[in-house]
Design a protein around this motif. Structure first.
Motif, PDB file in Angstrom:
ATOM      1  N   ILE B  76      -7.451  12.511  -7.731  1.00  0.00           N
ATOM      2  CA  ILE B  76      -8.618  11.908  -8.378  1.00  0.00           C
ATOM      3  C   ILE B  76      -8.239  11.376  -9.752  1.00  0.00           C
ATOM      4  O   ILE B  76      -8.538  10.232 -10.101  1.00  0.00           O
ATOM      5  CB  ILE B  76      -9.760  12.929  -8.509  1.00  0.00           C
ATOM      6  CG1 ILE B  76     -10.294  13.315  -7.135  1.00  0.00           C
ATOM      7  CG2 ILE B  76     -10.895  12.357  -9.338  1.00  0.00           C
ATOM      8  CD1 ILE B  76     -11.286  14.428  -7.164  1.00  0.00           C
TER       9      ILE B  76
ATOM     10  N   LEU C 113     -14.077  12.469  -3.047  1.00  0.00           N
ATOM     11  CA  LEU C 113     -13.977  11.807  -4.354  1.00  0.00           C
ATOM     12  C   LEU C 113     -12.594  11.192  -4.541  1.00  0.00           C
ATOM     13  O   LEU C 113     -12.459  10.069  -5.049  1.00  0.00           O
ATOM     14  CB  LEU C 113     -14.261  12.807  -5.477  1.00  0.00           C
ATOM     15  CG  LEU C 113     -15.703  13.280  -5.555  1.00  0.00           C
ATOM     16  CD1 LEU C 113     -15.832  14.367  -6.593  1.00  0.00           C
ATOM     17  CD2 LEU C 113     -16.614  12.132  -5.884  1.00  0.00           C
ATOM     18  N   SER C 116     -12.366   8.049  -2.472  1.00  0.00           N
ATOM     19  CA  SER C 116     -13.129   6.920  -3.008  1.00  0.00           C
ATOM     20  C   SER C 116     -12.469   6.385  -4.266  1.00  0.00           C
ATOM     21  O   SER C 116     -12.525   5.191  -4.539  1.00  0.00           O
ATOM     22  CB  SER C 116     -14.577   7.320  -3.269  1.00  0.00           C
ATOM     23  OG  SER C 116     -14.655   8.139  -4.391  1.00  0.00           O
ATOM     24  N   SER C 117     -11.787   7.271  -5.030  1.00  0.00           N
ATOM     25  CA  SER C 117     -11.125   6.750  -6.223  1.00  0.00           C
ATOM     26  C   SER C 117      -9.882   5.965  -5.828  1.00  0.00           C
ATOM     27  O   SER C 117      -9.520   4.992  -6.480  1.00  0.00           O
ATOM     28  CB  SER C 117     -10.768   7.875  -7.179  1.00  0.00           C
ATOM     29  OG  SER C 117      -9.794   8.693  -6.615  1.00  0.00           O
ATOM     30  N   GLU C 150     -17.578   6.599 -10.427  1.00  0.00           N
ATOM     31  CA  GLU C 150     -16.951   7.802  -9.888  1.00  0.00           C
ATOM     32  C   GLU C 150     -17.252   9.021 -10.755  1.00  0.00           C
ATOM     33  O   GLU C 150     -17.445  10.115 -10.254  1.00  0.00           O
ATOM     34  CB  GLU C 150     -15.443   7.635  -9.874  1.00  0.00           C
ATOM     35  CG  GLU C 150     -14.858   7.444  -8.523  1.00  0.00           C
ATOM     36  CD  GLU C 150     -13.567   6.692  -8.637  1.00  0.00           C
ATOM     37  OE1 GLU C 150     -12.819   6.972  -9.586  1.00  0.00           O
ATOM     38  OE2 GLU C 150     -13.334   5.827  -7.801  1.00  0.00           O
ATOM     39  N   GLU C 199     -20.545   2.508  -5.709  1.00  0.00           N
ATOM     40  CA  GLU C 199     -19.206   2.810  -5.216  1.00  0.00           C
ATOM     41  C   GLU C 199     -18.859   1.965  -4.000  1.00  0.00           C
ATOM     42  O   GLU C 199     -17.720   1.538  -3.842  1.00  0.00           O
ATOM     43  CB  GLU C 199     -19.158   4.303  -4.859  1.00  0.00           C
ATOM     44  CG  GLU C 199     -17.794   4.871  -4.688  1.00  0.00           C
ATOM     45  CD  GLU C 199     -17.021   4.950  -5.982  1.00  0.00           C
ATOM     46  OE1 GLU C 199     -17.634   4.808  -7.051  1.00  0.00           O
ATOM     47  OE2 GLU C 199     -15.809   5.134  -5.905  1.00  0.00           O
TER      48      GLU C 199
END
Lengths: 171, 194, 319
Positions: B76, C113, C116-117, C150, C199
């Motif tokens: 992340i 997460l 998606s990042s 995010e 997003e």
């Protein structure tokens, strides 16, 4: 924030409104009688061609899509030798109809003119000329304007008025 | 005992360790190769992409070592946020073929000598440490999120607080740099210094 | 049934089902948009126009796959693959029903997460490698937007995580047996919804591809199946965010017993997909700086307050 929610709600409520679409090939939109669509050449009540080959339509046309060649028959009556409209250029402005002194050229409420070959959009006189009077029934240009026949000029026959002298101011 | 997400019930622990070992070596190879690619690329964006791959493989290694939380954070924060910013900046610099030529001129073989010797020394030191006391087999003890949280807020509380302070200072600094003076949007009303 | 076979079936079945759902969603979206705009939408190909999707797919598969000569070839090719793979990987953690989940990992939400990042790369790289002004502008906007949103996408979910005490999605769903998390975590739900739209860069927040300003933003130069991948990935993103909202805030597969669990899950997800499309039908696009300001100045403090209040209440409640 409230206005966002309100616009979401309005869009949602359109679910139950009538739809504006005409499902085209099955159902056609009602067109007004003066819709400017496909151009036709009409005939007078005696089934003679109305067009006198004056070239006014070709001059009025802003995209120069009309071309014609005037000629005369054995009685000295003018008619177009050929009359050609290139519909791939035509913008359906209706200026030709306005310019025409004899109501010969008219626009009709027909818009279904698509072709696979572009050359097919060039309409010749036989494609344009119809066996009818179009929008103006009973109008005969020569009955209004007069015609010189048998050694008599315009206005010299019985029960006929003299033609108006358009160069004079006196009524 | 918690089970690693890799473990299905059908396999015996030895088999699993073997599997994880193989996966670990593959991932490590990817990490090493991609890192080498990072330093040998002339094109900045391509180098950064290899760096992302390197980060991803390191995250995977963390995962195999039983630290899924750190693995996720690695992806992340490093791969997902910081590297995007790097690429963002490189993108804005508009590097073309001309700069690649320049780069090629800079990285002559002579330049490699110094860093290579230094890292070779590091490698030798690392190897000796590994040879003398081989790491005891820790097995698969999973460090869950709760353990990480508990240790952060008890044992390492001071470090967390200090990091927080540092980040706060960074945010305030960024705010100060980024804020503009209020401008009057009309040229007649604008004050001018005589 | 054999355990391995079942696992293999799920692993193959979920992406396949999601891809076909995403393709079907193109038709659903067009029909629904038409419904809300007093039109009919595609209704010619097949019954109710259902085969329109097939026709579009055939068309897009046979289009010329053109790579511009000025593009950075390798990066240009991998960019659409990144977005597809990250979004398909994210589906690994969605619990469709008890047992129907690819990987019930204990860092489920974090995995989502992370994926998606990583998805932000595809926008950045697509925009950069196209070597085109509009694409680059789209990429800049896209990366800034995705990184901003995010931050509090993660923060808004932390309330749910705190109330469950686990990042595992099955645990989160099971914790909602008495009350759906949308009630105690309403603020978190709203923030997650907004961040989810941003997003997936869906329409009110489609800043990176804003047609009226940037032609098509980061995928201006793409054609054929590469564009198709961006397109399908957008719909996959809608399904993903809707499914996550369902699992995190609306009790996942839990529901009255007259319908089986997966059906409940699908129904709830579909409601959110429809809501996404409704947003597209109704809201205008904000300006770019408005979007960023809105994110940092309103949503971030709100999500922090949500976290703080949740933590305080939990402390009082537990002690």
């Amino acid at each position: 924030m409230i206005s966002y929610l309100r616009s979401i709600w309005i869009a949602f409520s359109h679910m139950f409104k009538k739809r504006e679409t005409y499902e085209y090939p099955e159902k056609k939109a009602p067109l007004p009688a003066r819709w400017r669509g496909r151009i036709i050449l009409t005939r007078d009540p005696d089934m003679g061609e109305r067009c006198v080959g004056c070239y006014l339509c070709a001059v009025a046309c802003p995209v120069d899509c009309i071309s014609l060649q005037a000629t005369e028959d054995e009685h000295g009556r003018r008619y177009p030798e050929f009359f050609r409209i290139n519909f791939s250029r035509c913008i359906f402005c209706g200026y030709c109809e306005e310019a025409c002194p004899t109501y010969a050229i008219q626009l009709t409420p027909d818009y279904e003119m698509s072709e696979y070959n572009r050359q097919n959009l060039v309409y010749e006189k036989e494609d344009l000329l119809i066996d009818g009077q179009g929008k103006y029934h009973g109008y005969n240009y020569y009955k209004v304007a007069g015609l010189a026949i048998g050694g008599k000029n315009k206005g010299e026959a019985e029960n006929e008025d003299k033609p108006i002298d358009i160069r004079s101011l006196i009524p | 005992m918690k089970t690693s997400p890799l473990i299905s019930e059908a396999l015996s622990p030895e088999k699993i360790m073997e599997k994880i070992d193989i996966l670990f070596y593959i991932t490590s190879a990817v990490a090493v190769i991609s890192t080498i690619m990072v330093i040998t690329r002339y094109h900045a964006v391509h180098a950064l992409l290899y760096l992302v791959v390197s980060f991803l493989s390191i995250a995977l290694i963390f995962y195999f070592a039983g630290a899924p939380f750190i693995a996720a954070l690695e992806v992340i924060i490093y791969a997902g946020a910081i590297m995007v910013l790097f690429i963002f900046v490189v993108m804005m610099l508009n590097l073309g073929p001309r700069t690649m030529e320049q780069e090629r001129g800079w990285t002559t073989p002579a330049i490699w000598i110094g860093p290579s010797i230094l890292s070779a020394v590091l490698l030798v030191a690392f190897m000796t440490v590994l040879m003398n006391n081989p790491a005891e087999d820790t097995g698969l003890n999973l460090v869950g999120v709760q353990e990480v949280g508990i240790s952060l807020f008890t044992e390492y509380l001071l470090a967390v607080e200090l990091t927080g302070l540092l980040l706060m200072a960074a945010i305030i600094g960024a705010y100060h740099l980024g804020s503009r003076e209020k401008k009057i949007y009309h040229r007649y009303l604008e004050k001018t210094d005589q | 049934m054999n355990v391995t076979l079942k696992t293999a079936l799920i692993i193959l079945g979920v992406p396949f089902a999601m891809l076909s759902l995403a393709a079907g969603l193109i038709w659903v979206e067009r029909r629904l948009l038409a419904l809300w705009q007093d039109r009919y939408g595609p209704n010619r190909v097949g019954p109710f126009g259902l085969l329109q999707v097939l026709a579009d797919m055939i068309k897009i598969f046979f289009k010329e796959d053109w790579i511009p000569p000025f593009a950075d070839r390798k990066v240009f090719v991998i960019a659409p693959a990144i977005v597809m793979s990250t979004i398909l990987l994210s589906f690994a953690i969605i619990p469709f029903a008890p047992g129907i989940i690819i990987s019930d990992m204990n860092i489920g939400i974090l995995f989502f997460l992370a994926m998606s990042s990583l998805g932000a790369y595809s926008i950045v790289l697509a925009g950069w490698s196209s070597n085109n002004k509009y694409a680059l502008l789209g990429a800049l906007r896209g990366s800034a937007q995705m990184m901003t949103y995010e931050v509090f996408m993660g923060l808004s979910l932390m309330g749910v995580v705190m109330m469950t005490g686990s990042f595992k999605l099955t645990d989160i769903v099971l914790a909602q047996q008495h009350i759906w998390f949308v009630v105690p975590q309403f603020l978190g739900f709203v923030i997650f919804l907004i961040a989810g739209i941003a997003e997936t860069h869906r329409l009110p927040f489609d800043i990176p591809e804003a047609e009226s300003e940037l032609v098509a933003g980061y995928h201006s130069e793409y054609s054929g199946m590469k564009f198709g991948m961006f397109f399908v990935a957008e719909y996959l993103g809608i399904i993903l965010v809707s499914a996550l909202i369902t699992a995190l805030f609306f009790g996942g597969w839990l529901g009255p017993g007259f319908l089986p669990g997966p059906v409940w899950f699908f129904l709830k997800t579909f409601v959110f997909i429809m809501f996404f499309i409704l947003l597209r039908a109704s809201l205008p696009r904000p300006r770019y700086d408005q979007l960023m300001g809105y994110g940092w100045k309103i949503l971030l403090p709100l999500s922090l307050i949500n976290l703080l209040v949740t933590g305080a209440i939990m402390m009082i409640y537990i002690n």
